[in-house]
Scaffold this motif. Structure first.
Motif, PDB file in Angstrom:
ATOM      1  N   ARG A  63       4.107 -10.807   7.993  1.00  0.00           N
ATOM      2  CA  ARG A  63       3.435  -9.682   7.345  1.00  0.00           C
ATOM      3  C   ARG A  63       3.679  -8.431   8.195  1.00  0.00           C
ATOM      4  NH1 ARG A  63      -2.488 -10.092   4.910  1.00  0.00           N
ATOM      5  NH2 ARG A  63      -2.633  -8.033   3.997  1.00  0.00           N
ATOM      6  N   LEU A  64       4.448  -7.483   7.638  1.00  0.00           N
ATOM      7  CA  LEU A  64       4.790  -6.281   8.393  1.00  0.00           C
ATOM      8  C   LEU A  64       3.822  -5.138   8.126  1.00  0.00           C
ATOM      9  CD1 LEU A  64       8.684  -6.137   8.064  1.00  0.00           C
ATOM     10  CD2 LEU A  64       7.310  -7.156   9.870  1.00  0.00           C
ATOM     11  N   VAL A  65       3.570  -4.854   6.863  1.00  0.00           N
ATOM     12  CA  VAL A  65       2.796  -3.659   6.515  1.00  0.00           C
ATOM     13  C   VAL A  65       1.854  -3.960   5.367  1.00  0.00           C
ATOM     14  CG1 VAL A  65       2.964  -1.284   5.641  1.00  0.00           C
ATOM     15  CG2 VAL A  65       4.681  -2.133   7.236  1.00  0.00           C
ATOM     16  N   THR A  66       0.653  -3.415   5.442  1.00  0.00           N
ATOM     17  CA  THR A  66      -0.264  -3.375   4.309  1.00  0.00           C
ATOM     18  C   THR A  66      -0.271  -1.926   3.838  1.00  0.00           C
ATOM     19  OG1 THR A  66      -1.601  -5.160   5.214  1.00  0.00           O
ATOM     20  CG2 THR A  66      -2.609  -3.790   3.512  1.00  0.00           C
ATOM     21  N   LEU A  67       0.278  -1.696   2.655  1.00  0.00           N
ATOM     22  CA  LEU A  67       0.451  -0.352   2.126  1.00  0.00           C
ATOM     23  C   LEU A  67      -0.579  -0.079   1.051  1.00  0.00           C
ATOM     24  CD1 LEU A  67       2.197   2.250   1.795  1.00  0.00           C
ATOM     25  CD2 LEU A  67       3.530   0.957   0.118  1.00  0.00           C
ATOM     26  N   THR A  68      -1.267   1.038   1.170  1.00  0.00           N
ATOM     27  CA  THR A  68      -2.220   1.464   0.158  1.00  0.00           C
ATOM     28  C   THR A  68      -1.720   2.769  -0.453  1.00  0.00           C
ATOM     29  OG1 THR A  68      -4.027   0.474   1.420  1.00  0.00           O
ATOM     30  CG2 THR A  68      -4.640   2.058  -0.289  1.00  0.00           C
ATOM     31  N   ILE A  75      10.111  -8.224   1.178  1.00  0.00           N
ATOM     32  CA  ILE A  75       9.533  -8.472  -0.138  1.00  0.00           C
ATOM     33  C   ILE A  75       8.189  -7.756  -0.213  1.00  0.00           C
ATOM     34  CG2 ILE A  75       8.702 -10.221  -1.739  1.00  0.00           C
ATOM     35  CD1 ILE A  75      10.666 -12.163  -0.456  1.00  0.00           C
ATOM     36  N   VAL A  76       8.017  -6.968  -1.265  1.00  0.00           N
ATOM     37  CA  VAL A  76       6.755  -6.265  -1.500  1.00  0.00           C
ATOM     38  C   VAL A  76       5.966  -7.095  -2.506  1.00  0.00           C
ATOM     39  CG1 VAL A  76       5.656  -4.142  -2.268  1.00  0.00           C
ATOM     40  CG2 VAL A  76       7.855  -4.040  -1.085  1.00  0.00           C
ATOM     41  N   ILE A  77       4.786  -7.506  -2.087  1.00  0.00           N
ATOM     42  CA  ILE A  77       3.913  -8.347  -2.902  1.00  0.00           C
ATOM     43  C   ILE A  77       2.701  -7.528  -3.313  1.00  0.00           C
ATOM     44  CG2 ILE A  77       2.513 -10.452  -2.950  1.00  0.00           C
ATOM     45  CD1 ILE A  77       5.446 -11.085  -2.650  1.00  0.00           C
ATOM     46  N   GLY A  78       2.391  -7.593  -4.594  1.00  0.00           N
ATOM     47  CA  GLY A  78       1.190  -6.938  -5.088  1.00  0.00           C
ATOM     48  C   GLY A  78       0.025  -7.895  -5.093  1.00  0.00           C
ATOM     49  N   GLU A  79      -1.104  -7.399  -5.532  1.00  0.00           N
ATOM     50  CA  GLU A  79      -2.285  -8.251  -5.629  1.00  0.00           C
ATOM     51  C   GLU A  79      -1.991  -9.375  -6.605  1.00  0.00           C
ATOM     52  OE1 GLU A  79      -5.330  -5.507  -6.726  1.00  0.00           O
ATOM     53  OE2 GLU A  79      -5.185  -4.435  -4.833  1.00  0.00           O
ATOM     54  N   GLY A  80      -2.462 -10.561  -6.304  1.00  0.00           N
ATOM     55  CA  GLY A  80      -2.192 -11.719  -7.140  1.00  0.00           C
ATOM     56  C   GLY A  80      -0.855 -12.360  -6.825  1.00  0.00           C
ATOM     57  N   LYS A  81      -0.287 -12.026  -5.671  1.00  0.00           N
ATOM     58  CA  LYS A  81       0.978 -12.598  -5.188  1.00  0.00           C
ATOM     59  C   LYS A  81       2.150 -12.320  -6.124  1.00  0.00           C
ATOM     60  CE  LYS A  81      -1.165 -16.086  -2.363  1.00  0.00           C
ATOM     61  NZ  LYS A  81      -1.138 -17.420  -1.863  1.00  0.00           N
ATOM     62  N   PHE A 111      -0.408  -3.077  -1.506  1.00  0.00           N
ATOM     63  CA  PHE A 111       0.823  -3.861  -1.477  1.00  0.00           C
ATOM     64  C   PHE A 111       1.008  -4.397  -0.065  1.00  0.00           C
ATOM     65  CE2 PHE A 111       1.277  -0.544  -4.628  1.00  0.00           C
ATOM     66  CZ  PHE A 111       1.755  -1.226  -5.729  1.00  0.00           C
ATOM     67  N   ILE A 112       1.579  -5.575   0.034  1.00  0.00           N
ATOM     68  CA  ILE A 112       1.860  -6.158   1.342  1.00  0.00           C
ATOM     69  C   ILE A 112       3.371  -6.370   1.439  1.00  0.00           C
ATOM     70  CG2 ILE A 112       1.451  -8.105   2.897  1.00  0.00           C
ATOM     71  CD1 ILE A 112      -1.238  -8.454   1.382  1.00  0.00           C
ATOM     72  N   ILE A 113       3.950  -5.932   2.552  1.00  0.00           N
ATOM     73  CA  ILE A 113       5.382  -6.060   2.755  1.00  0.00           C
ATOM     74  C   ILE A 113       5.620  -7.153   3.791  1.00  0.00           C
ATOM     75  CG2 ILE A 113       7.499  -4.874   3.432  1.00  0.00           C
ATOM     76  CD1 ILE A 113       6.080  -2.248   2.559  1.00  0.00           C
ATOM     77  N   TYR A 114       6.389  -8.165   3.377  1.00  0.00           N
ATOM     78  CA  TYR A 114       6.711  -9.310   4.222  1.00  0.00           C
ATOM     79  C   TYR A 114       8.190  -9.287   4.591  1.00  0.00           C
ATOM     80  CZ  TYR A 114       2.305 -11.556   2.889  1.00  0.00           C
ATOM     81  OH  TYR A 114       0.983 -11.858   2.705  1.00  0.00           O
ATOM     82  N   LEU A 115       8.507  -9.878   5.727  1.00  0.00           N
ATOM     83  CA  LEU A 115       9.879 -10.080   6.163  1.00  0.00           C
ATOM     84  C   LEU A 115      10.165 -11.575   6.139  1.00  0.00           C
ATOM     85  CD1 LEU A 115      12.438  -8.753   7.650  1.00  0.00           C
ATOM     86  CD2 LEU A 115      11.386  -9.674   9.701  1.00  0.00           C
ATOM     87  N   TYR A 116      11.242 -11.960   5.466  1.00  0.00           N
ATOM     88  CA  TYR A 116      11.664 -13.351   5.394  1.00  0.00           C
ATOM     89  C   TYR A 116      13.106 -13.460   5.851  1.00  0.00           C
ATOM     90  CZ  TYR A 116       7.694 -14.483   2.362  1.00  0.00           C
ATOM     91  OH  TYR A 116       6.447 -14.674   1.859  1.00  0.00           O
ATOM     92  N   GLY A 117      13.446 -14.602   6.423  1.00  0.00           N
ATOM     93  CA  GLY A 117      14.847 -14.932   6.641  1.00  0.00           C
ATOM     94  C   GLY A 117      15.415 -15.412   5.314  1.00  0.00           C
ATOM     95  N   LEU A 118      16.600 -14.959   4.946  1.00  0.00           N
ATOM     96  CA  LEU A 118      17.163 -15.336   3.638  1.00  0.00           C
ATOM     97  C   LEU A 118      17.404 -16.828   3.509  1.00  0.00           C
ATOM     98  CD1 LEU A 118      19.705 -12.526   2.715  1.00  0.00           C
ATOM     99  CD2 LEU A 118      17.492 -13.001   1.719  1.00  0.00           C
ATOM    100  N   ASN A 119      17.688 -17.492   4.608  1.00  0.00           N
ATOM    101  CA  ASN A 119      17.959 -18.928   4.554  1.00  0.00           C
ATOM    102  C   ASN A 119      16.714 -19.769   4.802  1.00  0.00           C
ATOM    103  OD1 ASN A 119      20.656 -18.365   4.091  1.00  0.00           O
ATOM    104  ND2 ASN A 119      21.084 -18.215   6.273  1.00  0.00           N
ATOM    105  N   ASP A 120      15.574 -19.130   4.892  1.00  0.00           N
ATOM    106  CA  ASP A 120      14.326 -19.838   5.163  1.00  0.00           C
ATOM    107  C   ASP A 120      13.871 -20.568   3.904  1.00  0.00           C
ATOM    108  OD1 ASP A 120      12.023 -20.769   6.253  1.00  0.00           O
ATOM    109  OD2 ASP A 120      11.161 -18.815   6.697  1.00  0.00           O
ATOM    110  N   LYS A 121      13.771 -21.872   3.971  1.00  0.00           N
ATOM    111  CA  LYS A 121      13.371 -22.683   2.816  1.00  0.00           C
ATOM    112  C   LYS A 121      11.868 -22.616   2.562  1.00  0.00           C
ATOM    113  CE  LYS A 121      17.546 -24.280   2.376  1.00  0.00           C
ATOM    114  NZ  LYS A 121      18.446 -23.335   1.821  1.00  0.00           N
ATOM    115  N   ASN A 122      11.089 -22.381   3.613  1.00  0.00           N
ATOM    116  CA  ASN A 122       9.635 -22.339   3.485  1.00  0.00           C
ATOM    117  C   ASN A 122       9.186 -20.909   3.240  1.00  0.00           C
ATOM    118  OD1 ASN A 122       6.885 -22.522   3.664  1.00  0.00           O
ATOM    119  ND2 ASN A 122       6.867 -23.648   5.592  1.00  0.00           N
TER     120      ASN A 122
END
Length: 143
Positions: free
Chosen positions: A136-141, A79-85, A119-130
């Motif tokens: 946090r994998l990468v901080t991309l500028t 998931i790529v998250i921008g500023e402001g989540k 941008f911040i790129i996160y890795l999530y498990g698809l079945n992860d409820k939380n």
């Protein structure tokens, strides 16, 4: 008596030691098209910068995440998250250690439209409820 104490100590030692998945060292590779930009392990700087002036249609960012935890039915989401989540894009993957691509066109357009460069790129498990368990994998500028 000393032998009994030593025998008791060594027989109880396995129950007192702590094992965890912190013994594994996850790593990931980040590519710009077919070129390796960075090989990252858990304790390294994960910042990457891309120049928007060098972007060509069809360019992509690819991330390959590795860990040695056994899993036969793993499913992940980048998931790529921008500023402001704000979620900018999402890529889902079935299986481990797969190369997952993110189309840079979306990020470049978002960068131009919203004047956002980080941008911040996160890795999530698809079945992860939380949803706070993402890695946090990468901080991309993008400049």
């Amino acid at each position: 008596m000393k032998k009994i104490i030593l025998l008791l100590f060594f027989s109880l030692l396995p129950f007192c030691s702590k094992s965890s998945n912190l013994d594994t060292i996850p790593t990931w590779k980040v590519y710009y098209n077919d070129s390796l930009l960075k090989f990252i392990s858990d304790n390294e700087n994960n910042s990457i910068e891309i120049k928007s002036s060098k972007y060509k249609p069809g360019d992509y960012l690819a991330i390959q995440y590795f860990d040695d935890m056994p899993c036969t039915t793993c499913q992940y989401s980048l998931i790529v998250i921008g500023e402001g989540k704000l979620e900018v894009t999402r890529v889902e993957s079935k299986g481990k250690n797969k190369l997952n691509t993110i189309d840079l066109k979306e990020l470049i357009n978002f960068h131009s439209k919203h004047n956002q460069s980080t941008f911040i790129i996160y890795l999530y498990g698809l079945n992860d409820k939380n949803k706070n368990n993402g890695k946090r994998l990468v901080t991309l500028t993008i400049d």
